[in-house]
Design a protein around this motif. Structure first.
Motif, short mmCIF file in Angstrom:
data_model
loop_
_atom_site.label_atom_id
_atom_site.label_comp_id
_atom_site.label_asym_id
_atom_site.label_seq_id
_atom_site.Cartn_x
_atom_site.Cartn_y
_atom_site.Cartn_z
N PRO A 198 0.79 -1.23 0.00
CA PRO A 198 0.00 0.00 0.00
C PRO A 198 0.82 1.28 0.00
O PRO A 198 0.35 2.31 -0.51
CB PRO A 198 -0.84 -0.13 1.28
N PHE A 199 2.03 1.25 0.55
CA PHE A 199 2.84 2.46 0.57
C PHE A 199 3.15 2.94 -0.85
O PHE A 199 3.31 4.14 -1.09
CB PHE A 199 4.13 2.25 1.36
N ASP A 200 3.23 2.00 -1.81
CA ASP A 200 3.45 2.38 -3.20
C ASP A 200 2.33 3.30 -3.69
O ASP A 200 2.56 4.20 -4.50
CB ASP A 200 3.53 1.14 -4.09
N VAL A 201 1.11 3.06 -3.22
CA VAL A 201 -0.03 3.89 -3.63
C VAL A 201 0.13 5.30 -3.07
O VAL A 201 -0.12 6.30 -3.77
CB VAL A 201 -1.36 3.25 -3.18
N LEU A 202 0.57 5.40 -1.82
CA LEU A 202 0.83 6.72 -1.24
C LEU A 202 1.88 7.47 -2.06
O LEU A 202 1.73 8.67 -2.35
CB LEU A 202 1.28 6.58 0.20
N TYR A 215 -1.23 7.51 5.44
CA TYR A 215 -0.91 6.08 5.31
C TYR A 215 -0.82 5.52 6.72
O TYR A 215 -0.20 6.12 7.60
CB TYR A 215 0.44 5.89 4.60
N TRP A 216 -1.46 4.38 6.94
CA TRP A 216 -1.41 3.75 8.26
C TRP A 216 -1.48 2.24 8.07
O TRP A 216 -2.35 1.75 7.35
CB TRP A 216 -2.57 4.23 9.13
N ARG A 217 -0.54 1.54 8.69
CA ARG A 217 -0.55 0.07 8.60
C ARG A 217 -0.46 -0.52 9.99
O ARG A 217 0.45 -0.21 10.77
CB ARG A 217 0.63 -0.43 7.75
N LEU A 218 -1.41 -1.38 10.30
CA LEU A 218 -1.41 -2.14 11.55
C LEU A 218 -1.64 -3.61 11.19
O LEU A 218 -2.72 -3.97 10.70
CB LEU A 218 -2.52 -1.68 12.50
N GLY A 219 -0.64 -4.43 11.40
CA GLY A 219 -0.78 -5.85 11.09
C GLY A 219 -1.07 -6.07 9.62
O GLY A 219 -0.34 -5.58 8.75
N ALA A 222 -4.15 -1.99 6.14
CA ALA A 222 -3.52 -0.71 5.84
C ALA A 222 -4.55 0.21 5.21
O ALA A 222 -5.56 -0.23 4.64
CB ALA A 222 -2.33 -0.89 4.90
N LEU A 223 -4.27 1.49 5.32
CA LEU A 223 -5.16 2.51 4.78
C LEU A 223 -4.31 3.54 4.05
O LEU A 223 -3.27 3.97 4.55
CB LEU A 223 -5.93 3.18 5.92
N ALA A 382 -8.83 0.97 1.33
CA ALA A 382 -8.53 0.07 2.44
C ALA A 382 -7.89 -1.19 1.89
O ALA A 382 -8.31 -1.72 0.85
CB ALA A 382 -9.81 -0.27 3.20
N PHE A 383 -6.87 -1.69 2.59
CA PHE A 383 -6.10 -2.84 2.14
C PHE A 383 -6.12 -3.93 3.21
O PHE A 383 -5.99 -3.65 4.40
CB PHE A 383 -4.64 -2.45 1.87
N ASP A 384 -6.28 -5.18 2.76
CA ASP A 384 -6.17 -6.35 3.63
C ASP A 384 -5.17 -7.31 3.01
O ASP A 384 -5.19 -7.54 1.79
CB ASP A 384 -7.52 -7.07 3.75
N ARG A 385 -4.31 -7.90 3.85
CA ARG A 385 -3.30 -8.82 3.34
C ARG A 385 -3.69 -10.25 3.66
O ARG A 385 -4.08 -10.58 4.79
CB ARG A 385 -1.94 -8.50 3.96
N ASP A 386 -3.62 -11.12 2.65
CA ASP A 386 -3.85 -12.54 2.84
C ASP A 386 -2.65 -13.30 2.27
O ASP A 386 -1.60 -12.71 2.01
CB ASP A 386 -5.17 -12.98 2.19
#
Length: 427
Positions: A198-202, A215-219, A222-223, A382-386
């Motif tokens: 997601p940081f690439d999008v920022l 930009y915020w990532r927790l676990g 990410a947003l 909004a981003f979710d990692r799987d």
């Protein structure tokens, strides 16, 4: 453990995005990136929160009444949490409330071109150690390089005709007297390429920065947000909100662009739409304000952004004695500009046409040094990692009123999603 000591250490200027790039791999990585304009004087970068809480909205907001969460706090309220009293239980796509407390933070004053390493702790020694850590982050800043588009596609969850049908239905409901306005949104989804994050999008949004970029990532969540809209500030006893209603696309030709701005400024429909939300926000602020103190400070100002012009108004008030961030958020959330009027009924109508929104059109807020700043999470993904990497979801909406044209409202959503679309998939 309450922060009892704060140290602020001046440092030479570096761009906040460079500091954020050096922290991008850390869990809890945070970047509140402002454009340096009148509403975006400060940016903040941090990592390594010492407290993280993910809870239902009601319990989580009570945390903000705890002295342990009175300073150095970032939080995210999902839209659906605030809408639930009107909509009833709905499938959850994001936690109601996420809170994190940051002992160390970098604060960037765009006006003076000064950076401050801010350290907070339970005593001066702890505050100094936290300021040392923040200073190390600035020293490790990495000059960011704009990456190639991190995704191949941005896929609509429903066809355009479904959105036009929803607009038609809302116009009919307005004609029957059920409500005056509702903000109806469309959603898009996709996946980032393997190895992209997601940081690439920022980074790709950097040339289109706005007052409330984030930009915020927790676990595994990410947003990324490029929001131009202020939901609330609480500074001392001054409350301010700046609802946006009314949009026109930008045009590369200066004459046509100026014509679009003038058209927006003169539009009776957009002014009426904006005024409805101004009245709604006046009512919401009155729940937390000194009686008689709510005022409209500015009305119908056209603000140009990289891809759109917006019609913006400013409402202010004086907080009633004892009102803090939790009380103000409880009184006003979710934002009126992305619900409608009457607010409760508008949220019911929204739920009839949309799945859960998640963080989109919720609020990202920052509490520091006695000040609350909360944005409206529009222009947000909004981003979710799987196991396969990062998947994303984003939305764009339009305020529907009695004379809304379904095709025009559809075009407005396309204008609003343009910056994120280009950041994700390229021009």
């Amino acid at each position: 453990m309450t922060f009892r000591a704060v140290e602020r250490r001046p440092l030479p200027w570096r761009e906040p995005l460079a500091a954020a790039a050096g922290l991008r791999e850390r869990d809890g990585a945070l970047a509140l990136i402002s454009d340096g304009g009148p509403l975006g004087r400060w940016s903040f970068v941090a990592g390594d929160p010492d407290r993280v809480i993910v809870e239902p909205m009601e319990a989580g907001l009570d945390r903000l009444r705890d002295p342990d969460f009175a300073d150095g706090v970032v939080g995210l309220l999902a839209y659906d949490a605030g809408a639930r009293p009107a909509t009833g239980p709905r499938p959850s796509v994001w936690p109601d409330l996420m809170l994190a407390r940051y002992p160390a933070m970098l604060a960037f004053d765009h006006e003076s071109r000064q950076v401050f390493a801010v350290g907070r702790g339970d005593d001066p020694r702890a505050a100094t150690a936290a300021a040392d850590l923040a200073e190390d982050w600035l020293a490790a800043a990495v000059e960011p390089v704009t990456p190639s588009p991190p995704a191949d596609s941005l896929d609509p969850e429903a066809p355009p005709a479904a959105y036009e049908a929803a607009v038609t239905d809302v116009v009919a409901r307005i004609a029957s007297g059920e409500l005056f306005q509702a903000n109806i949104a469309r959603a898009w989804t996709g996946r980032l390429h393997p190895g992209a994050d997601p940081f690439d999008v920022l980074l790709r949004l950097a040339g289109r920065s706005s007052a409330y970029g984030a930009y915020w990532r927790l676990g595994d969540r990410a947003l990324v947000s490029n929001s131009p809209e202020l939901f609330l500030t609480l500074d001392g006893d001054r409350i301010e909100t700046r609802p946006i209603k009314g949009t026109r696309p930008r045009d590369p030709d200066p004459a046509r662009d100026a014509g679009l701005a003038a058209e927006l400024r003169a539009s009776a429909k957009d002014r009426a739409e904006n005024l409805m939300i101004v009245d709604l926000m006046r009512n919401d602020l009155a729940r937390a304000a000194v009686p008689g103190s709510v005022e409209v400070e500015r009305l119908f100002e056209v603000e140009p952004l990289p891809t759109v012009h917006h019609l913006v108004s400013t409402v202010v008030a004086r907080a009633a004695p004892g009102v803090g961030p939790a009380d103000l958020l409880e009184a006003t959330f979710p934002p009126g500009s992305i619900t409608g009027a009457p607010k409760h009924q508008a949220m019911k109508v929204i739920a009839a046409h949309e799945p859960s929104r998640g963080p989109w059109c919720g609020s990202l807020f920052h509490i520091a040094d006695g000040r609350l700043t909360a944005s409206v999470l529009i222009r947000t993904a909004a981003f979710d990692r799987d196991g396969e990497g990062w998947r994303f979801r984003t939305l764009a909406g339009a305020g529907i009123v009695a004379d809304s044209d379904p095709a025009a409202e559809l075009a407005e959503t396309e204008a609003k999603i343009r910056a994120l679309r280009e950041a994700l998939t390229g021009p």
